[in-house]
Design a protein around this motif. Structure first.
Motif, PDB file in Angstrom:
ATOM      1  N   ARG A   1       0.654  -1.187   0.015  1.00 49.19           N
ATOM      2  CA  ARG A   1       0.094  -0.012  -0.006  1.00 49.19           C
ATOM      3  C   ARG A   1       0.806   1.475   0.024  1.00 49.19           C
ATOM      4  O   ARG A   1       0.297   2.362  -0.562  1.00 49.19           O
ATOM      5  N   LEU A   2       1.904   1.329   0.684  1.00 49.09           N
ATOM      6  CA  LEU A   2       2.844   2.134   0.820  1.00 49.09           C
ATOM      7  C   LEU A   2       3.305   2.683  -0.785  1.00 49.09           C
ATOM      8  O   LEU A   2       3.435   4.062  -0.968  1.00 49.09           O
ATOM      9  N   ALA A   3       3.805   1.633  -1.705  1.00 50.56           N
ATOM     10  CA  ALA A   3       4.363   1.943  -2.830  1.00 50.56           C
ATOM     11  C   ALA A   3       3.693   3.103  -3.581  1.00 50.56           C
ATOM     12  O   ALA A   3       4.322   3.936  -4.205  1.00 50.56           O
TER      13      ALA A   3
ATOM     14  N   GLU B   1       4.585  -3.335  11.440  1.00 48.07           N
ATOM     15  CA  GLU B   1       4.586  -3.787   9.764  1.00 48.07           C
ATOM     16  C   GLU B   1       5.081  -2.266   9.092  1.00 48.07           C
ATOM     17  O   GLU B   1       5.822  -2.357   8.141  1.00 48.07           O
ATOM     18  N   ALA B   2       4.707  -1.015   9.455  1.00 49.11           N
ATOM     19  CA  ALA B   2       4.825   0.216   8.889  1.00 49.11           C
ATOM     20  C   ALA B   2       6.451   0.327   9.091  1.00 49.11           C
ATOM     21  O   ALA B   2       6.957   1.108   8.132  1.00 49.11           O
ATOM     22  N   VAL B   3       6.707   0.186  10.223  1.00 52.74           N
ATOM     23  CA  VAL B   3       8.326   0.458  10.612  1.00 52.74           C
ATOM     24  C   VAL B   3       9.095  -0.426   9.765  1.00 52.74           C
ATOM     25  O   VAL B   3      10.028   0.040   9.124  1.00 52.74           O
ATOM     26  N   GLU B   4       8.796  -1.785   9.639  1.00 49.66           N
ATOM     27  CA  GLU B   4       9.520  -2.601   8.818  1.00 49.66           C
ATOM     28  C   GLU B   4       9.516  -2.117   7.317  1.00 49.66           C
ATOM     29  O   GLU B   4      10.613  -2.317   6.693  1.00 49.66           O
TER      30      GLU B   4
ATOM     31  N   VAL C   1       8.834   3.454   7.408  1.00 48.59           N
ATOM     32  CA  VAL C   1       8.114   4.355   8.114  1.00 48.59           C
ATOM     33  C   VAL C   1       8.563   4.833   9.532  1.00 48.59           C
ATOM     34  O   VAL C   1       8.641   3.906  10.106  1.00 48.59           O
ATOM     35  N   THR C   2       8.947   6.158   9.646  1.00 47.91           N
ATOM     36  CA  THR C   2       9.500   6.336  10.946  1.00 47.91           C
ATOM     37  C   THR C   2       8.705   7.384  11.780  1.00 47.91           C
ATOM     38  O   THR C   2       8.702   7.716  13.021  1.00 47.91           O
TER      39      THR C   2
ATOM     40  N   ARG D   1       7.584  15.193   4.105  1.00 51.51           N
ATOM     41  CA  ARG D   1       7.413  13.898   5.070  1.00 51.51           C
ATOM     42  C   ARG D   1       5.986  13.181   5.182  1.00 51.51           C
ATOM     43  O   ARG D   1       5.268  14.000   5.018  1.00 51.51           O
ATOM     44  N   LEU D   2       6.306  11.886   5.126  1.00 48.63           N
ATOM     45  CA  LEU D   2       5.052  11.266   5.299  1.00 48.63           C
ATOM     46  C   LEU D   2       5.087  10.648   6.678  1.00 48.63           C
ATOM     47  O   LEU D   2       5.650  10.167   7.249  1.00 48.63           O
ATOM     48  N   MET D   3       3.726  11.215   7.225  1.00 48.40           N
ATOM     49  CA  MET D   3       3.222  10.679   8.495  1.00 48.40           C
ATOM     50  C   MET D   3       2.019   9.699   8.292  1.00 48.40           C
ATOM     51  O   MET D   3       0.971   9.826   7.557  1.00 48.40           O
TER      52      MET D   3
END
Ligand SMILES: *Cc1c(COP(=O)(O)O)cnc(C)c1O
Length: 244
Positions: free
Chosen positions: A15-17, A53-56, A59-60, A38-40
């Protein structure tokens, strides 16, 4: 749309791509560098494993809208919590200032002088500096929080800010009215940017670099209008059910 079904067959990375691609394209159209935005990831109402999963996926930066909810999730995150920045993006009642100052790396919804004073005291007790964004209300919806940009309180707050030494203003944040009209959103984003430029001129000692604007439905418009941080929930994590 069947968000539940989509969620079960896609990973966060998948979904991020496309979101990343759309951010890049919007930056391109606006003649801006990708690094300017920046993406929050707005993880409210999604459990700690979704954040993991997002950190993986790289995403920070995360946004949460309730103090208690994140207090619980932070326990579940364990050591992972130290590797991420989580901002409060929901309304904060001043009696929860101490807890919020302890839990979040920044408060993006500062909307009153009273709250600023409480947060400043809380940050002082913790011996930390606390970055804040001032939330601006650009519509007359009764239920909406945020400071009236033409009102007295924002002036009082900005005048007081230099003496609230544990807080540092970083910029402005807004949520446009949800009328489904992209022109309404664009108008609001443009107004926020104009306000930022005016405040910059009037308060040269304060930093208004950050413009937090744009969500799943309108982040590309926000980027075209100068957003420096887009807050994306649904498009990254899927639906939040009837609760949000
Ligand atoms: C929930 C929320 C978002 C994310 O909204 P989506 O439409 O799910 O992307 C962004 N900003 C704030 C302040 C929110 O409360």
């Amino acid at each position: 749309m069947q968000p539940d079904r989509i969620e079960s067959v896609t990973t966060f990375k998948e979904r991020l791509a496309p979101i990343e691609e759309r951010i890049c394209e919007a930056c391109g159209r606006a003649g801006r560098a990708r690094e300017e935005v920046r993406l929050m990831a707005v993880s409210k109402l999604h459990p700690a494993p979704a954040i993991a999963e997002a950190v993986e996926a790289g995403v920070t930066l995360f946004g949460e809208n309730r103090v208690q909810e994140f207090e619980c999730k932070r326990v579940d995150l364990g050591g992972l919590a130290a590797d991420i920045d989580v901002h409060l993006i929901g309304h904060l009642q001043s009696n929860k200032s101490a807890k919020a100052a302890e839990l979040f790396s920044a408060i993006d919804t500062l909307d009153s002088l009273r709250l600023a004073e409480r947060l400043n005291d809380a940050a002082g007790k913790l011996g930390r500096g606390l970055p804040v964004l001032i939330e601006i209300k650009l519509s007359d919806e009764a239920a909406k929080t945020g400071l009236d940009p033409t009102g007295r309180e924002i002036e009082d707050l900005l005048a007081r800010m230099p003496s609230l030494t544990n807080l540092s203003v970083r910029g402005l944040m807004t949520v446009p009215p949800f009328d489904g009209n992209p022109d309404t959103a664009r108008h609001c984003f443009r107004e926020l940017r104009k306000l930022r430029d005016e405040l910059f001129a009037r308060h040269p000692g304060l930093d208004f670099g950050e413009l937090s604007m744009g969500m799943s439905g309108d982040f590309e418009i926000a980027i075209e209008e100068g957003s420096t941080v887009v807050r994306i929930g649904t498009a990254l994590f899927g639906g939040r059910g009837a609760k949000a």
